[in-house]
Every structure is written in C-alpha cells, then in structure tokens.
Design a protein around this motif. Sequence first.
Motif, PDB file in Angstrom:
ATOM      1  N   SER A  41     -37.411 -45.564 -35.299  1.00 48.02           N
ATOM      2  CA  SER A  41     -36.367 -46.371 -35.923  1.00 48.02           C
ATOM      3  C   SER A  41     -35.001 -45.709 -35.842  1.00 48.02           C
ATOM      4  O   SER A  41     -33.999 -46.318 -36.210  1.00 48.02           O
ATOM      5  N   GLN A  42     -34.951 -44.472 -35.351  1.00 50.87           N
ATOM      6  CA  GLN A  42     -33.692 -43.751 -35.263  1.00 50.87           C
ATOM      7  C   GLN A  42     -33.511 -43.180 -33.860  1.00 50.87           C
ATOM      8  O   GLN A  42     -34.483 -42.787 -33.217  1.00 50.87           O
ATOM      9  N   HIS A  78     -34.912 -41.807 -15.824  1.00 52.53           N
ATOM     10  CA  HIS A  78     -35.241 -41.390 -17.192  1.00 52.53           C
ATOM     11  C   HIS A  78     -33.993 -41.378 -18.089  1.00 52.53           C
ATOM     12  O   HIS A  78     -34.039 -41.859 -19.228  1.00 52.53           O
ATOM     13  N   VAL A  79     -32.901 -40.848 -17.580  1.00 55.58           N
ATOM     14  CA  VAL A  79     -31.696 -40.706 -18.409  1.00 55.58           C
ATOM     15  C   VAL A  79     -31.155 -42.058 -18.888  1.00 55.58           C
ATOM     16  O   VAL A  79     -30.924 -42.243 -20.092  1.00 55.58           O
ATOM     17  N   PRO A  80     -30.936 -43.052 -18.003  1.00 56.31           N
ATOM     18  CA  PRO A  80     -30.419 -44.337 -18.510  1.00 56.31           C
ATOM     19  C   PRO A  80     -31.398 -45.066 -19.419  1.00 56.31           C
ATOM     20  O   PRO A  80     -30.982 -45.766 -20.345  1.00 56.31           O
ATOM     21  N   LEU A  81     -32.714 -44.915 -19.176  1.00 55.63           N
ATOM     22  CA  LEU A  81     -33.690 -45.556 -20.061  1.00 55.63           C
ATOM     23  C   LEU A  81     -33.625 -44.941 -21.460  1.00 55.63           C
ATOM     24  O   LEU A  81     -33.666 -45.657 -22.464  1.00 55.63           O
ATOM     25  N   ALA A  82     -33.516 -43.628 -21.523  1.00 54.99           N
ATOM     26  CA  ALA A  82     -33.420 -42.958 -22.825  1.00 54.99           C
ATOM     27  C   ALA A  82     -32.143 -43.360 -23.552  1.00 54.99           C
ATOM     28  O   ALA A  82     -32.157 -43.620 -24.763  1.00 54.99           O
ATOM     29  N   LEU A  83     -31.037 -43.436 -22.825  1.00 58.03           N
ATOM     30  CA  LEU A  83     -29.772 -43.846 -23.445  1.00 58.03           C
ATOM     31  C   LEU A  83     -29.838 -45.302 -23.898  1.00 58.03           C
ATOM     32  O   LEU A  83     -29.300 -45.656 -24.955  1.00 58.03           O
ATOM     33  N   GLY A  84     -30.505 -46.150 -23.111  1.00 62.77           N
ATOM     34  CA  GLY A  84     -30.637 -47.548 -23.502  1.00 62.77           C
ATOM     35  C   GLY A  84     -31.461 -47.728 -24.760  1.00 62.77           C
ATOM     36  O   GLY A  84     -31.111 -48.515 -25.647  1.00 62.77           O
ATOM     37  N   ALA A  90     -29.606 -47.592 -32.313  1.00 62.84           N
ATOM     38  CA  ALA A  90     -28.366 -47.353 -33.062  1.00 62.84           C
ATOM     39  C   ALA A  90     -27.595 -48.639 -33.329  1.00 62.84           C
ATOM     40  O   ALA A  90     -26.589 -48.626 -34.044  1.00 62.84           O
ATOM     41  N   GLY A  91     -28.046 -49.748 -32.752  1.00 60.58           N
ATOM     42  CA  GLY A  91     -27.348 -51.014 -32.934  1.00 60.58           C
ATOM     43  C   GLY A  91     -26.171 -51.208 -32.002  1.00 60.58           C
ATOM     44  O   GLY A  91     -25.380 -52.135 -32.179  1.00 60.58           O
ATOM     45  N   ASP A  92     -26.044 -50.358 -30.978  1.00 61.97           N
ATOM     46  CA  ASP A  92     -24.940 -50.463 -30.033  1.00 61.97           C
ATOM     47  C   ASP A  92     -25.270 -51.380 -28.855  1.00 61.97           C
ATOM     48  O   ASP A  92     -24.393 -51.694 -28.050  1.00 61.97           O
ATOM     49  N   ALA A  93     -26.517 -51.777 -28.720  1.00 64.80           N
ATOM     50  CA  ALA A  93     -26.956 -52.692 -27.658  1.00 64.80           C
ATOM     51  C   ALA A  93     -28.111 -53.521 -28.189  1.00 64.80           C
ATOM     52  O   ALA A  93     -28.778 -53.141 -29.158  1.00 64.80           O
ATOM     53  N   LYS A  94     -28.335 -54.668 -27.551  1.00 66.47           N
ATOM     54  CA  LYS A  94     -29.423 -55.551 -27.958  1.00 66.47           C
ATOM     55  C   LYS A  94     -30.561 -55.598 -26.955  1.00 66.47           C
ATOM     56  O   LYS A  94     -31.696 -55.899 -27.313  1.00 66.47           O
ATOM     57  N   HIS A  95     -30.240 -55.321 -25.692  1.00 69.00           N
ATOM     58  CA  HIS A  95     -31.247 -55.456 -24.642  1.00 69.00           C
ATOM     59  C   HIS A  95     -31.210 -54.262 -23.690  1.00 69.00           C
ATOM     60  O   HIS A  95     -30.150 -53.685 -23.441  1.00 69.00           O
ATOM     61  N   LEU A  96     -32.381 -53.946 -23.158  1.00 68.58           N
ATOM     62  CA  LEU A  96     -32.513 -53.013 -22.048  1.00 68.58           C
ATOM     63  C   LEU A  96     -33.105 -53.816 -20.899  1.00 68.58           C
ATOM     64  O   LEU A  96     -34.261 -54.243 -20.956  1.00 68.58           O
ATOM     65  N   ILE A  97     -32.292 -54.072 -19.880  1.00 67.97           N
ATOM     66  CA  ILE A  97     -32.702 -54.911 -18.755  1.00 67.97           C
ATOM     67  C   ILE A  97     -33.179 -54.024 -17.616  1.00 67.97           C
ATOM     68  O   ILE A  97     -32.434 -53.152 -17.142  1.00 67.97           O
ATOM     69  N   LEU A  98     -34.407 -54.233 -17.171  1.00 67.14           N
ATOM     70  CA  LEU A  98     -34.969 -53.489 -16.042  1.00 67.14           C
ATOM     71  C   LEU A  98     -35.129 -54.441 -14.868  1.00 67.14           C
ATOM     72  O   LEU A  98     -35.728 -55.512 -15.014  1.00 67.14           O
TER      73      LEU A  98
END
Length: 236
Positions: A41-42, A78-84, A90-98
Amino acid sequence: MGRPVNQGYSNKAERRESARKERHNKKQKSGYGEVVPFQRSQPKPIQYLTERQRIFGSLILANDCTFAMGVAGSGKSHVPLALGVNAILAGDAKHLILTKPSFEVDEELGILPGGIMEKLEQQFKPMFVILKKLLGGQSQLESWVKSEKIIAEPLGSVVGNTYDDAYIVIDEAQNTTPNQMKAILTRTGQRSKVIVCGDVKEQRYKSGCNGMDDALWRLQGETGVAVVEFTEDDIV
C-alpha cells in the motif's frame, strides 16, 4: 450421582478448540495466514544496482519520454516497472500500460490458449515476472489487472487509445515500425510518461529503419525527451 468421567475432559477440549479458532481468526484479520493476501500500500524505495540504472530512473522522473537501449539483463524493463508501481501507490499515476509488438500472434491474443490472465502471462511473461516480485505475488498482480491499474495489450490494441495519468512501457521497441511508434507516441495523454525499451541486436526487421531508431532521430534534442544506453557492464 457424580458427573460422567469424560465430561470435564470434553469441556476442556471444547474450550481449547474455541480458543484456537479465535486466535486463528485474529491472525487472519491481522494479515497472517492464507486468507488475507499480501498487499503493498506504500511506495518502496528502489534499490538501483548500477549507476546507469540510477541515471535511468532519474531521467524517467524528469522527462515525458525516455528511451532505453541495450542488452538484456541490464534492468531497462525493471526500472520503469518499479517506478510505475510506486507512482500508482503514491497516487501520482492511475495506470501502468504494458505493450509490445507481437509477431507470433499477429497482434491478437484470442488464439492463445487459456483465460485472459494466462494469455497475458504468455505474451508479457518477462514483465509479469518482475511485477509479481514488485507487488508480492500472483493474487495481487491479478487484482491490479482486473482493476485496470495494469493494462497489458499488444501494440496494435494500444495505439487507438489515449492514456492519461499513466506510465506507458513499450518493450521490444526495436521491432516496431515507424508508423506504430508514431501512433503510440502521439496518443500519450496528459500527465503520462512513456518509456521505450529495446535492443537493436535483437531486431527482427532486417531492412529499413525500425520505429525506435526513427523516433530517436526525429526527437533528438527535443525538450522532455531523454536517452540512456546500457552496455554489457550493466548486466546484473
């Protein structure tokens, strides 16, 4: 008459069983046991393994579009997936598009065997393996897919949409055509980031310019666009 010999023993056994069930229920409500799945959750600090990975992460956060080129095993997915994942938590994005170009199934998932999760896992296996580790397991990954926090689709299905508040990760971008790359880059929505990952040594097109090289040539020097190139020294 005295009470039956076994009655006292029976009452104690029932009390012990009742106490055991109560303890078991409390553990489950507290997050122990198999009933309550693990849930992140964090956001979790990212542990970069190389200096170039750290630079890559900083470039993603600072730019709208980041290109990552180089060999497999360097962390460029790995890096962009972890950041996404962290951005969503954190509520800064709603979706992770692959997304990725698909040759074997002609941009269609329908002919692959199994249910939708099985089809997606076959098509996006490397990224799903990473996401299981980041999220804590299969059940949480499936939950994010069902709630559309994670959207995994072949490139042909993604180019007709516009995604706001999203991290868009394009894998195997060396196998896109210039038209495919143009279509997805021009449909990136508001407050979204796009990360283009590829390795020119694994290009399937033997002639002509691929979509990643074409975009790099056209966008070179543009504000909000960054490029990082991994080498064999970055393999971890």
